[in-house]
Design a protein around this motif. Structure first.
Motif, PDB file in Angstrom:
ATOM      1  N   GLY A 136     -19.991  20.723  56.057  1.00  0.00           N
ATOM      2  CA  GLY A 136     -18.850  20.442  56.911  1.00  0.00           C
ATOM      3  C   GLY A 136     -19.099  20.926  58.325  1.00  0.00           C
ATOM      4  O   GLY A 136     -20.188  21.399  58.667  1.00  0.00           O
TER       5      GLY A 136
ATOM      6  N   ASN B 275     -18.196  23.535  59.924  1.00  0.00           N
ATOM      7  CA  ASN B 275     -18.117  24.963  60.230  1.00  0.00           C
ATOM      8  C   ASN B 275     -19.278  25.804  59.719  1.00  0.00           C
ATOM      9  O   ASN B 275     -19.365  26.983  60.063  1.00  0.00           O
ATOM     10  CB  ASN B 275     -16.818  25.540  59.665  1.00  0.00           C
ATOM     11  CG  ASN B 275     -15.591  24.887  60.265  1.00  0.00           C
ATOM     12  OD1 ASN B 275     -15.567  24.562  61.452  1.00  0.00           O
ATOM     13  ND2 ASN B 275     -14.572  24.672  59.446  1.00  0.00           N
TER      14      ASN B 275
ATOM     15  N   ASP C 186     -21.948  27.434  52.243  1.00  0.00           N
ATOM     16  CA  ASP C 186     -20.669  27.519  52.936  1.00  0.00           C
ATOM     17  C   ASP C 186     -20.540  28.768  53.800  1.00  0.00           C
ATOM     18  O   ASP C 186     -19.489  28.985  54.406  1.00  0.00           O
ATOM     19  CB  ASP C 186     -19.502  27.450  51.942  1.00  0.00           C
ATOM     20  CG  ASP C 186     -19.525  28.586  50.920  1.00  0.00           C
ATOM     21  OD1 ASP C 186     -20.619  29.106  50.641  1.00  0.00           O
ATOM     22  OD2 ASP C 186     -18.456  28.942  50.395  1.00  0.00           O
TER      23      ASP C 186
ATOM     24  N   ASN D 137     -12.064  17.176  67.293  1.00  0.00           N
ATOM     25  CA  ASN D 137     -11.616  18.345  66.527  1.00  0.00           C
ATOM     26  C   ASN D 137     -10.602  19.190  67.298  1.00  0.00           C
ATOM     27  O   ASN D 137     -10.302  20.308  66.897  1.00  0.00           O
ATOM     28  CB  ASN D 137     -12.815  19.216  66.137  1.00  0.00           C
ATOM     29  CG  ASN D 137     -13.595  19.724  67.349  1.00  0.00           C
ATOM     30  OD1 ASN D 137     -13.265  19.403  68.482  1.00  0.00           O
ATOM     31  ND2 ASN D 137     -14.635  20.507  67.102  1.00  0.00           N
TER      32      ASN D 137
ATOM     33  N   ASP E  32      -8.551  20.429  62.353  1.00  0.00           N
ATOM     34  CA  ASP E  32      -9.286  19.602  61.395  1.00  0.00           C
ATOM     35  C   ASP E  32     -10.002  18.473  62.125  1.00  0.00           C
ATOM     36  O   ASP E  32      -9.461  17.851  63.045  1.00  0.00           O
ATOM     37  CB  ASP E  32      -8.324  19.016  60.358  1.00  0.00           C
ATOM     38  CG  ASP E  32      -7.936  20.039  59.302  1.00  0.00           C
ATOM     39  OD1 ASP E  32      -8.529  21.129  59.291  1.00  0.00           O
ATOM     40  OD2 ASP E  32      -7.041  19.737  58.489  1.00  0.00           O
TER      41      ASP E  32
ATOM     42  N   ILE F 148     -11.056  15.502  58.196  1.00  0.00           N
ATOM     43  CA  ILE F 148     -11.749  16.242  57.144  1.00  0.00           C
ATOM     44  C   ILE F 148     -10.872  17.428  56.785  1.00  0.00           C
ATOM     45  O   ILE F 148     -10.652  18.324  57.608  1.00  0.00           O
ATOM     46  CB  ILE F 148     -13.140  16.702  57.614  1.00  0.00           C
ATOM     47  CG1 ILE F 148     -14.007  15.502  57.995  1.00  0.00           C
ATOM     48  CG2 ILE F 148     -13.826  17.518  56.520  1.00  0.00           C
ATOM     49  CD1 ILE F 148     -15.374  15.873  58.553  1.00  0.00           C
TER      50      ILE F 148
ATOM     51  N   SER G 125     -10.945  21.763  57.738  1.00  0.00           N
ATOM     52  CA  SER G 125     -12.134  21.939  58.582  1.00  0.00           C
ATOM     53  C   SER G 125     -11.827  22.631  59.904  1.00  0.00           C
ATOM     54  O   SER G 125     -12.667  22.644  60.805  1.00  0.00           O
ATOM     55  CB  SER G 125     -12.790  20.571  58.857  1.00  0.00           C
ATOM     56  OG  SER G 125     -11.888  19.684  59.503  1.00  0.00           O
TER      57      SER G 125
ATOM     58  N   TYR H 239     -12.547  30.156  59.161  1.00  0.00           N
ATOM     59  CA  TYR H 239     -12.790  28.716  59.046  1.00  0.00           C
ATOM     60  C   TYR H 239     -12.546  28.213  57.630  1.00  0.00           C
ATOM     61  O   TYR H 239     -12.627  28.962  56.651  1.00  0.00           O
ATOM     62  CB  TYR H 239     -14.217  28.378  59.476  1.00  0.00           C
ATOM     63  CG  TYR H 239     -15.316  28.983  58.631  1.00  0.00           C
ATOM     64  CD1 TYR H 239     -15.876  28.274  57.568  1.00  0.00           C
ATOM     65  CD2 TYR H 239     -15.820  30.251  58.903  1.00  0.00           C
ATOM     66  CE1 TYR H 239     -16.896  28.812  56.800  1.00  0.00           C
ATOM     67  CE2 TYR H 239     -16.833  30.799  58.139  1.00  0.00           C
ATOM     68  CZ  TYR H 239     -17.377  30.071  57.098  1.00  0.00           C
ATOM     69  OH  TYR H 239     -18.384  30.604  56.327  1.00  0.00           O
TER      70      TYR H 239
ATOM     71  N   VAL I 123     -14.040  23.394  53.467  1.00  0.00           N
ATOM     72  CA  VAL I 123     -14.158  21.949  53.268  1.00  0.00           C
ATOM     73  C   VAL I 123     -14.266  21.572  51.788  1.00  0.00           C
ATOM     74  O   VAL I 123     -13.621  20.633  51.335  1.00  0.00           O
ATOM     75  CB  VAL I 123     -15.347  21.361  54.071  1.00  0.00           C
ATOM     76  CG1 VAL I 123     -15.497  19.871  53.816  1.00  0.00           C
ATOM     77  CG2 VAL I 123     -15.165  21.617  55.546  1.00  0.00           C
TER      78      VAL I 123
ATOM     79  N   SER J  30     -16.402  15.194  52.769  1.00  0.00           N
ATOM     80  CA  SER J  30     -16.968  15.690  54.018  1.00  0.00           C
ATOM     81  C   SER J  30     -17.998  14.734  54.621  1.00  0.00           C
ATOM     82  O   SER J  30     -19.203  14.993  54.594  1.00  0.00           O
ATOM     83  CB  SER J  30     -17.616  17.061  53.797  1.00  0.00           C
ATOM     84  OG  SER J  30     -18.019  17.623  55.022  1.00  0.00           O
TER      85      SER J  30
END
Length: 743
Positions: free
Chosen positions: A131, A133, A165, A225, A254, A275, A278, A309, A312, A728
């Protein structure tokens, strides 16, 4: 301010904010972003402003991504010498190992919210893309701990290699340069750097005296974003002292997507072209200082990085991260006897992040560690120059909570290394070697008894040799041959638990031995005026490549083995050593079509100062598990790209595309194939000079339009494409505008 001149070269769990900020908040910049705007000129914005033509080009050693590499006007002072630092302890003008760097406008125009996405598209470099982040760089198909991420050539510590992640705690807003060294010749920085090294350089510890005061500030906003970001840096001093201060803030909502996506997060629309989960909020800063003496310097810095964050993969899970780093850096120039100089780097990092489920704290990951590096440059022995060094690292890792899939552990390593260069009439030869002792100890967990305990010690050894041959004034050939050994990481030995990011129950193997690889690359580079071209072919064979392989078993989240296909069960993946091979090509080039030394020999619209360049890039990676004959997972497909870059006086503009072929070379474990797609991008930049009294600021006004056609695409290198499809995709169309000032 006077232009400077360089004389040479849960601990209180963090609460993640909601994915959708209030409308009033989205409509305004964060206070720090406003401060950055004010710092761009302050009172200097009030008097007359006049545009200045660029009078010096800033080199870009890498193929740019979709945006062109602009030309920048001469700054009041050089930020850093344009010499590749990484893997180049002798400061040579050329390096044998394949390298690329991003700085100045080239870095500004391609900056994304993560390190992996910022570098994605450089030859041989892709991204893990969990994603918007969280992402780490992938180099030549290798990721995780096989890629060493450095800060100012010193070790960094986080948890990003443990799980896709987990974000890398770096921020491009306060970064001066990023260098990428591809291939295992980067063994100066650790036996684990089989794939290469990414070095983030920020000058938080000034290494050269500064006379006067200098700084930079940047503010930006984006539509895709809802980004509101700002950063500022000020440094100054004299021949004896130097001080550096920086601060940054980046807030996003997001991310816009090219298709309607479902979302179950409270307060979010159930179906939207976004998304889900996000959003992010990143902030931090640093202070550093240096004392200079006749034969060297000693400096220190303290920095903090905070990031809240969405992950996702799950609609209601967010991460609150905090990383504090303290560093020392020094050099003593002896210039007598057998040694010319001794450099020292040391750091302590305290990293922690908590995963919040629906606002309640869940699993907490913590990593604390220290790093010490000593590097001595010896006096020349005829045409032979080199350095020898010692590096020691230690870290303590813990994970507490229901999703802790690795135990408490302690890792220690001590290494001796050497790097030598022999100048010849036709070029140079390089030699490198590293020997280590690595210990990894598991202490189990107070919450569960499923983890093995024990201590394992490894003794990896690595060596590399390289050559650079000057065939003609315009041609160079390079080649590198290496043998590397890597000790298994703590999670590869002792993991035993559910890993939601990979959608699997991961099991380590305490019997694992050293990962071993033999690698070679051969490259050719040509340059004539503005025309250039470079190509590199590489091949790596692993006799014990450590990776996750499916066992065919399934387990519940409580660890109970159940029949395959049981609802809610996780497939078991075990860390195993297999025979594997990686090979591929990397190429980049630039052709001057119109302008001085251009192929057409003509002017553009009658403007003799205008130039039009065609920038080209491409790469290909193939990776195979030779035990099964199947492809290895998450390998980038064939990638081809081009940018048409125009420059005239203070103006820069470009339009380009990146085409990714379909990726159907995937293992038969359920990994999803991806279709081919092409992403179009464009950018424009305008340089100004603002004069107020004796102070002069150079401004860059810029705009970048990403994914112009709003193409729906999924990354072949992202595990989310398989485990969380279609949650994603790559971000949709987005316009980013900003202004950066240096003074």
């Amino acid at each position: 301010m006077n232009s400077p001149h360089r004389t040479a070269q849960p601990a209180a769990p963090l609460t993640a904010r909601p994915a959708h900020a209030p409308a009033a908040r989205r409509a305004t910049l964060r206070p720090l972003a406003w401060a950055a705007l004010l710092a761009l000129g302050g009172p200097g914005l009030l008097p007359a402003v006049h545009a200045q033509a660029a009078n010096a080009a800033e080199p870009a050693a890498s193929a740019s991504a979709s945006a062109p590499t602009p030309t920048t006007p001469t700054a009041p002072a050089a930020r850093l010498p344009e010499v590749t630092v990484t893997g180049n302890p002798l400061g040579a003008a050329t390096v044998v190992a394949p390298a690329a760097q991003l700085s100045g406008d080239a870095l500004t125009l391609r900056t994304q919210s993560t390190l992996g996405e910022t570098l994605d598209g450089l030859p041989g470099v892709s991204s893990t893309y969990f994603g918007p982040n969280a992402s780490r760089p992938i180099i030549r198909g290798l990721d995780g701990d096989r890629i060493r991420i450095l800060q100012n050539s010193g070790a960094t510590l986080d948890a990003s290699a443990l799980s896709f992640d987990h974000a890398v705690p770096t921020e491009a807003l306060v970064t001066e340069r990023i260098e990428v060294l591809r291939g295992p010749a980067a063994l100066l920085y650790g036996g684990s750097a089989v794939g290469g090294v990414v070095n983030v350089i920020d000058n938080r510890i000034p290494r050269e005296p500064i006379n006067g005061v200098a700084g930079k500030a940047e503010a930006a906003a984006a539509t895709g974003n809802g980004e509101r970001s700002g950063g500022a840096m000020v440094e100054g001093g004299n021949d004896r002292y130097a001080l550096h201060v920086d601060v940054f803030d980046r807030d996003t909502d997001d991310v816009r997507a090219p298709a309607d996506l479902a979302c179950e997060k409270p307060g979010s629309p159930g179906l939207a072209r976004r998304i889900c989960n996000s959003a992010s909020h990143t902030r931090g800063g640093a202070v550093g200082g240096t004392v200079f003496f006749d034969r060297g310097y000693l400096g220190a810095s303290a920095s903090t990085y905070r990031n809240d964050y969405g992950t996702v993969a799950e609609d209601d899970v967010t991460i609150g991260m905090r990383s504090n780093r303290y560093a020392l850096d020094g050099e003593w120039r002896i210039d007598a006897g057998p040694l010319q100089s001794i450099k020292m780097q040391a750091s302590h990092t305290d990293y922690v992040h908590t995963e919040f489920e629906g606002g309640e704290a869940g699993t907490t990951f913590r990593n604390r560690g220290n790093d010490l590096r000593l590097e001595a440059k010896h006096a020349p022995l005829g045409a032979l120059q080199g350095v020898i060094g010692l590096q020691a690292e230690s870290s303590r890792f813990s994970a507490v909570g229901e999703e802790a899939f690795a135990p408490y552990s302690r890792s220690r390593s001590t290494a001796l290394f050497a790097h030598e260069e022999l100048a010849t009439g036709w070029g140079k030869l390089t030699f490198g070697a590293r020997t280590e002792q690595v210990s990894v100890e598991s202490f189990g967990s107070a919450d569960t008894d499923r983890f093995d305990t024990g201590k394992h010690t490894f003794h990896p050894h690595s060596a590399a040799v390289g050559a650079l041959v000057n065939l003609a004034p315009d041609w160079q050939l390079t080649s590198n041959l290496s043998y590397t050994q890597r000790a298994p990481k703590d999670y590869e030995l002792f993991a035993n638990g559910p890993h939601i990011a990979t959608g699997a129950w991961e099991t380590g193997d305490s019997r694992l031995g050293l990962e071993k690889a033999t690698s070679i690359d051969v490259g050719a580079a040509w340059k004539s005026g503005p025309q250039r071209f470079a190509v590199t072919a590489f091949y790596s064979r692993f006799s014990n490549y450590i990776g996750l392989t499916p066992t065919g078993a399934s387990l519940t989240e409580d660890g109970e083995r159940v029949p395959a296909g049981t609802d809610g069960a996780l497939p078991e993946y075990r860390y195993q050593g297999v025979r594997a091979k990686f090979y591929g090509l990397e190429a980049s080039g630039s052709v001057r079509l119109v302008g001085e030394s251009g192929l057409a020999g003509a002017t553009l619209f009658g403007d003799t100062a205008s130039t039009l360049d065609l920038q080209l890039r491409g790469d290909l990676v193939r990776a195979t598990n030779e035990d099964t004959g199947e492809p290895l997972p998450r390998i980038a497909p064939l990638r081809l790209g081009s940018t048409l870059a125009w420059a005239s006086g203070p103006w820069r503009a470009g339009v380009g595309f990146d085409h990714l072929a379909a990726q159907d070379r995937v293992p038969s474990d359920g990994t999803r194939t991806t279709g081919a797609y092409t992403l179009w991008n464009a950018s424009v930049g305008y340089h100004q000079q603002v004069q107020f009294g004796a102070t002069r600021s150079n401004l860059l006004w810029y705009a970048r339009l990403d994914n112009i056609t709003d193409k729906l695409a999924y990354s072949a290198t992202s595990i989310l494409t398989t485990t969380a499809f279609p949650k994603s995709p790559l971000p949709g169309r987005s316009l980013k505008v900003g202004v950066k000032a240096t003074f």
